[in-house]
Design a protein around this motif. Structure first.
Motif, PDB file in Angstrom:
ATOM      1  N   VAL A  20      39.860  -1.778 -15.592  1.00 35.84           N
ATOM      2  CA  VAL A  20      38.988  -0.606 -15.556  1.00 35.84           C
ATOM      3  C   VAL A  20      39.557   0.402 -16.546  1.00 35.84           C
ATOM      4  CG1 VAL A  20      38.053   1.274 -14.158  1.00 35.84           C
ATOM      5  CG2 VAL A  20      38.381  -1.004 -13.141  1.00 35.84           C
ATOM      6  N   SER A  21      38.716   0.899 -17.421  1.00 37.04           N
ATOM      7  CA  SER A  21      39.139   1.860 -18.437  1.00 37.04           C
ATOM      8  C   SER A  21      38.211   3.059 -18.448  1.00 37.04           C
ATOM      9  CB  SER A  21      39.134   1.206 -19.826  1.00 37.04           C
ATOM     10  OG  SER A  21      40.041   0.126 -19.888  1.00 37.04           O
ATOM     11  N   ARG A  22      38.683   4.127 -19.058  1.00 36.76           N
ATOM     12  CA  ARG A  22      37.858   5.314 -19.244  1.00 36.76           C
ATOM     13  C   ARG A  22      36.700   4.990 -20.186  1.00 36.76           C
ATOM     14  NH1 ARG A  22      38.685   9.057 -15.799  1.00 36.76           N
ATOM     15  NH2 ARG A  22      40.917   9.158 -16.284  1.00 36.76           N
ATOM     16  N   TRP A  23      35.493   5.423 -19.846  1.00 32.00           N
ATOM     17  CA  TRP A  23      34.319   5.229 -20.694  1.00 32.00           C
ATOM     18  C   TRP A  23      34.430   6.107 -21.935  1.00 32.00           C
ATOM     19  CZ3 TRP A  23      30.372   1.967 -21.122  1.00 32.00           C
ATOM     20  CH2 TRP A  23      29.295   2.344 -21.933  1.00 32.00           C
ATOM     21  N   LEU A  24      34.162   5.501 -23.090  1.00 38.48           N
ATOM     22  CA  LEU A  24      34.200   6.245 -24.352  1.00 38.48           C
ATOM     23  C   LEU A  24      32.775   6.401 -24.872  1.00 38.48           C
ATOM     24  CD1 LEU A  24      37.283   4.500 -25.994  1.00 38.48           C
ATOM     25  CD2 LEU A  24      37.155   6.872 -25.218  1.00 38.48           C
ATOM     26  N   PRO A  25      32.321   7.633 -25.087  1.00 43.16           N
ATOM     27  CA  PRO A  25      30.948   7.835 -25.556  1.00 43.16           C
ATOM     28  C   PRO A  25      30.789   7.482 -27.029  1.00 43.16           C
ATOM     29  CG  PRO A  25      32.098   9.931 -25.414  1.00 43.16           C
ATOM     30  CD  PRO A  25      33.034   8.901 -24.844  1.00 43.16           C
ATOM     31  N   GLY A  26      29.552   7.227 -27.419  1.00 41.67           N
ATOM     32  CA  GLY A  26      29.237   6.904 -28.799  1.00 41.67           C
ATOM     33  C   GLY A  26      28.430   5.629 -28.883  1.00 41.67           C
ATOM     34  N   SER A  27      28.110   5.226 -30.093  1.00 40.31           N
ATOM     35  CA  SER A  27      27.361   3.991 -30.318  1.00 40.31           C
ATOM     36  C   SER A  27      27.912   3.293 -31.556  1.00 40.31           C
ATOM     37  CB  SER A  27      25.867   4.300 -30.507  1.00 40.31           C
ATOM     38  OG  SER A  27      25.687   5.212 -31.571  1.00 40.31           O
ATOM     39  N   GLU A  35      41.431   3.867 -22.631  1.00 40.51           N
ATOM     40  CA  GLU A  35      42.479   4.374 -21.738  1.00 40.51           C
ATOM     41  C   GLU A  35      42.434   3.563 -20.442  1.00 40.51           C
ATOM     42  OE1 GLU A  35      43.533   8.342 -19.106  1.00 40.51           O
ATOM     43  OE2 GLU A  35      42.036   8.473 -20.720  1.00 40.51           O
ATOM     44  N   PRO A  36      43.379   2.641 -20.260  1.00 37.17           N
ATOM     45  CA  PRO A  36      43.372   1.836 -19.035  1.00 37.17           C
ATOM     46  C   PRO A  36      43.584   2.712 -17.801  1.00 37.17           C
ATOM     47  CG  PRO A  36      44.777   0.844 -20.724  1.00 37.17           C
ATOM     48  CD  PRO A  36      44.435   2.228 -21.193  1.00 37.17           C
ATOM     49  N   ILE A  37      42.755   2.484 -16.794  1.00 34.84           N
ATOM     50  CA  ILE A  37      42.857   3.213 -15.532  1.00 34.84           C
ATOM     51  C   ILE A  37      43.448   2.336 -14.437  1.00 34.84           C
ATOM     52  CG2 ILE A  37      41.532   4.421 -13.743  1.00 34.84           C
ATOM     53  CD1 ILE A  37      41.724   5.897 -16.407  1.00 34.84           C
ATOM     54  N   ALA A  38      43.060   1.068 -14.419  1.00 32.01           N
ATOM     55  CA  ALA A  38      43.551   0.152 -13.397  1.00 32.01           C
ATOM     56  C   ALA A  38      43.517  -1.271 -13.930  1.00 32.01           C
ATOM     57  CB  ALA A  38      42.707   0.256 -12.129  1.00 32.01           C
ATOM     58  N   LEU A  39      44.454  -2.077 -13.456  1.00 30.33           N
ATOM     59  CA  LEU A  39      44.508  -3.492 -13.806  1.00 30.33           C
ATOM     60  C   LEU A  39      44.252  -4.303 -12.545  1.00 30.33           C
ATOM     61  CD1 LEU A  39      45.162  -5.683 -15.956  1.00 30.33           C
ATOM     62  CD2 LEU A  39      47.554  -5.533 -15.192  1.00 30.33           C
ATOM     63  N   GLY A  40      43.142  -5.023 -12.526  1.00 31.23           N
ATOM     64  CA  GLY A  40      42.798  -5.826 -11.368  1.00 31.23           C
ATOM     65  C   GLY A  40      43.482  -7.177 -11.394  1.00 31.23           C
ATOM     66  N   SER A  41      43.675  -7.760 -10.234  1.00 26.04           N
ATOM     67  CA  SER A  41      44.341  -9.057 -10.091  1.00 26.04           C
ATOM     68  C   SER A  41      43.336 -10.163  -9.806  1.00 26.04           C
ATOM     69  CB  SER A  41      45.352  -8.989  -8.943  1.00 26.04           C
ATOM     70  OG  SER A  41      46.320  -7.990  -9.174  1.00 26.04           O
ATOM     71  N   PRO A  42      43.708 -11.399 -10.068  1.00 23.91           N
ATOM     72  CA  PRO A  42      42.835 -12.524  -9.720  1.00 23.91           C
ATOM     73  C   PRO A  42      42.601 -12.575  -8.207  1.00 23.91           C
ATOM     74  CG  PRO A  42      44.597 -13.223 -11.205  1.00 23.91           C
ATOM     75  CD  PRO A  42      44.941 -11.831 -10.757  1.00 23.91           C
ATOM     76  N   THR A  43      41.362 -12.669  -7.814  1.00 20.50           N
ATOM     77  CA  THR A  43      41.009 -12.755  -6.398  1.00 20.50           C
ATOM     78  C   THR A  43      39.500 -12.951  -6.284  1.00 20.50           C
ATOM     79  OG1 THR A  43      41.249 -11.682  -4.231  1.00 20.50           O
ATOM     80  CG2 THR A  43      40.622 -10.280  -6.066  1.00 20.50           C
ATOM     81  N   GLU A  44      39.004 -13.151  -5.102  1.00 17.68           N
ATOM     82  CA  GLU A  44      37.570 -13.251  -4.837  1.00 17.68           C
ATOM     83  C   GLU A  44      36.879 -14.314  -5.694  1.00 17.68           C
ATOM     84  OE1 GLU A  44      35.899 -11.539  -2.416  1.00 17.68           O
ATOM     85  OE2 GLU A  44      37.882 -10.841  -1.808  1.00 17.68           O
ATOM     86  N   GLY A  45      37.616 -15.398  -5.982  1.00 17.52           N
ATOM     87  CA  GLY A  45      37.032 -16.460  -6.784  1.00 17.52           C
ATOM     88  C   GLY A  45      37.096 -16.232  -8.280  1.00 17.52           C
ATOM     89  N   TYR A  46      37.704 -15.121  -8.711  1.00 17.29           N
ATOM     90  CA  TYR A  46      37.845 -14.851 -10.145  1.00 17.29           C
ATOM     91  C   TYR A  46      39.303 -15.086 -10.535  1.00 17.29           C
ATOM     92  CZ  TYR A  46      37.574 -12.540 -14.673  1.00 17.29           C
ATOM     93  OH  TYR A  46      37.620 -12.277 -16.017  1.00 17.29           O
ATOM     94  N   ALA A  59      37.519  -5.067  -2.953  1.00 17.73           N
ATOM     95  CA  ALA A  59      38.777  -5.620  -2.460  1.00 17.73           C
ATOM     96  C   ALA A  59      39.994  -4.881  -3.007  1.00 17.73           C
ATOM     97  CB  ALA A  59      38.861  -7.099  -2.824  1.00 17.73           C
ATOM     98  N   GLN A  60      39.912  -4.398  -4.264  1.00 20.43           N
ATOM     99  CA  GLN A  60      41.114  -3.869  -4.905  1.00 20.43           C
ATOM    100  C   GLN A  60      41.030  -2.388  -5.251  1.00 20.43           C
ATOM    101  OE1 GLN A  60      42.779  -6.439  -7.991  1.00 20.43           O
ATOM    102  NE2 GLN A  60      41.521  -8.135  -7.266  1.00 20.43           N
ATOM    103  N   LEU A  61      39.843  -1.884  -5.498  1.00 16.98           N
ATOM    104  CA  LEU A  61      39.673  -0.467  -5.850  1.00 16.98           C
ATOM    105  C   LEU A  61      38.515   0.096  -5.040  1.00 16.98           C
ATOM    106  CD1 LEU A  61      40.011  -0.910  -9.727  1.00 16.98           C
ATOM    107  CD2 LEU A  61      41.739   0.070  -8.213  1.00 16.98           C
ATOM    108  N   PRO A  62      38.652   0.139  -3.733  1.00 13.72           N
ATOM    109  CA  PRO A  62      37.517   0.534  -2.892  1.00 13.72           C
ATOM    110  C   PRO A  62      37.007   1.939  -3.171  1.00 13.72           C
ATOM    111  CG  PRO A  62      39.568   0.456  -1.631  1.00 13.72           C
ATOM    112  CD  PRO A  62      39.851  -0.200  -2.945  1.00 13.72           C
ATOM    113  N   GLU A  63      37.856   2.819  -3.693  1.00 12.72           N
ATOM    114  CA  GLU A  63      37.407   4.168  -4.005  1.00 12.72           C
ATOM    115  C   GLU A  63      36.392   4.200  -5.141  1.00 12.72           C
ATOM    116  OE1 GLU A  63      41.112   3.442  -6.528  1.00 12.72           O
ATOM    117  OE2 GLU A  63      40.319   2.848  -4.574  1.00 12.72           O
ATOM    118  N   LEU A  64      36.302   3.089  -5.915  1.00  9.68           N
ATOM    119  CA  LEU A  64      35.348   3.011  -7.031  1.00  9.68           C
ATOM    120  C   LEU A  64      34.153   2.116  -6.707  1.00  9.68           C
ATOM    121  CD1 LEU A  64      37.855   2.529 -10.016  1.00  9.68           C
ATOM    122  CD2 LEU A  64      36.916   4.671  -9.123  1.00  9.68           C
ATOM    123  N   ALA A  65      34.209   1.429  -5.603  1.00 14.36           N
ATOM    124  CA  ALA A  65      33.223   0.383  -5.321  1.00 14.36           C
ATOM    125  C   ALA A  65      31.815   0.912  -5.128  1.00 14.36           C
ATOM    126  CB  ALA A  65      33.649  -0.412  -4.093  1.00 14.36           C
ATOM    127  N   GLY A  66      31.658   2.171  -4.763  1.00 13.67           N
ATOM    128  CA  GLY A  66      30.332   2.714  -4.527  1.00 13.67           C
ATOM    129  C   GLY A  66      29.657   3.305  -5.737  1.00 13.67           C
TER     130      GLY A  66
END
Length: 296
Positions: free
Chosen positions: A89-96, A72-83, A9-16
């Protein structure tokens, strides 16, 4: 799936992108890995609902001044779809996460964490960015936690030395308050909020407790992760004075007791980590020579 619907609904370019839930997730957020480069965090309840907006606003301002990677924030989603809350959405940081009791280079780790804490505390607390009140009394005077901490000490008297815990808590309350303007604080520096790679600290995570206040709360990592010898390096290089250190040890005690009483019966992982945290505050207190409670 909820996350798929939110993305579509909000970031369709990432949905797949491939999506996998992380386990164990945090106590405040459910976390998913999105593809290979991103992560999605969704607050679990109202108590954490303000965290995504706060991180999106503040972390880009803080990151250039810090010696370790942070989300590193990439996108801020809004309330919708029952949430009902914002999500991120943030950049993935490697490590453990680090291994408590098994750090390959504890002195180096202590120095790396001390430099991070000192750098965070030096960043001017911009009134336009400061998040204001924050959950859990992070950065606030310890006296606000007095009743709940004494109750927890009594409730765990069959597990821990209640007289020793009371002495630590009394000493922390008796220490003079932070005499300077409030500083930026992470507020929740424990091993689960750190990443390591190749034996070094690579990132600090989860700024949901980010706020401005007494820096003593950021001494927490000294008792949740570091052995006694490395703890002294952290104390010296972070610049904590004796009073701040004493308050920090009280903060480590009260947060450890809070987590232990809330989760130990149902979560063995939390039980083990908080037992370590509490027993380390006792050992450290005794090494410092405070055998009796400080005067109230």
């Amino acid at each position: 799936m909820l996350v798929r619907r939110l993305l579509a609904a909000q970031l369709p370019e990432l949905a797949g992108l491939p999506l996998a839930r992380l386990d164990p997730a945090g106590s405040d957020n459910v976390i998913y890995r999105l593809g290979t480069e991103l992560s999605v965090r969704l607050p679990r309840g109202e108590w954490a609902a303000g965290q995504p907006e706060k991180e999106a606003r503040c972390l880009p301002r803080l990151a250039p001044h810090l010696p370790l990677a942070i989300p590193e924030p990439i996108a801020l989603g809004s309330p919708t779809e029952g949430y009902p809350w914002h999500w991120s959405v943030s950049r993935w940081l490697p490590g453990s996460p680090p291994d408590i009791g098994g750090l390959p280079h504890p002195d180096q780790t202590a120095a790396e964490l001390a430099r991070f804490v000192a750098a965070l505390h030096r960043i001017p607390a911009d009134a336009a960015l400061a998040p204001g009140p924050h959950n859990g009394f992070i950065g606030a005077p310890l006296a606000r936690r007095d009743t709940e901490t004494r109750v927890a000490i009594a409730e765990t008297a069959d597990v821990f030395d209640s007289s020793a815990l009371t002495a630590i808590w009394d000493a922390a309350l008796a220490a003079p308050p932070w005499p300077h303007p409030p500083v930026w604080v992470h507020g929740d520096l424990h091993p689960g909020n750190l990443l390591m790679a190749d034996g070094r600290v690579s990132a600090v995570l989860d700024f949901g407790g980010l706020g401005v206040g007494d820096p003593a709360c950021d001494a927490l990592i000294a008792w949740t992760l570091l052995p006694a010898s490395a703890r002294e390096i952290f104390r010296a290089e972070s610049g904590f004075d004796e009073d701040t250190w004493t308050r920090g040890r009280g903060y480590a005690l009260c947060t450890g007791l809070n987590a232990y009483t809330a989760y130990a019966a149902t979560n063995p992982r939390v039980a083990a980590s908080t037992r370590h945290q509490i027993t380390e505050t006792v050992a450290d207190f005794q090494r410092d020579g405070f055998r009796t409670a400080a005067p109230r």
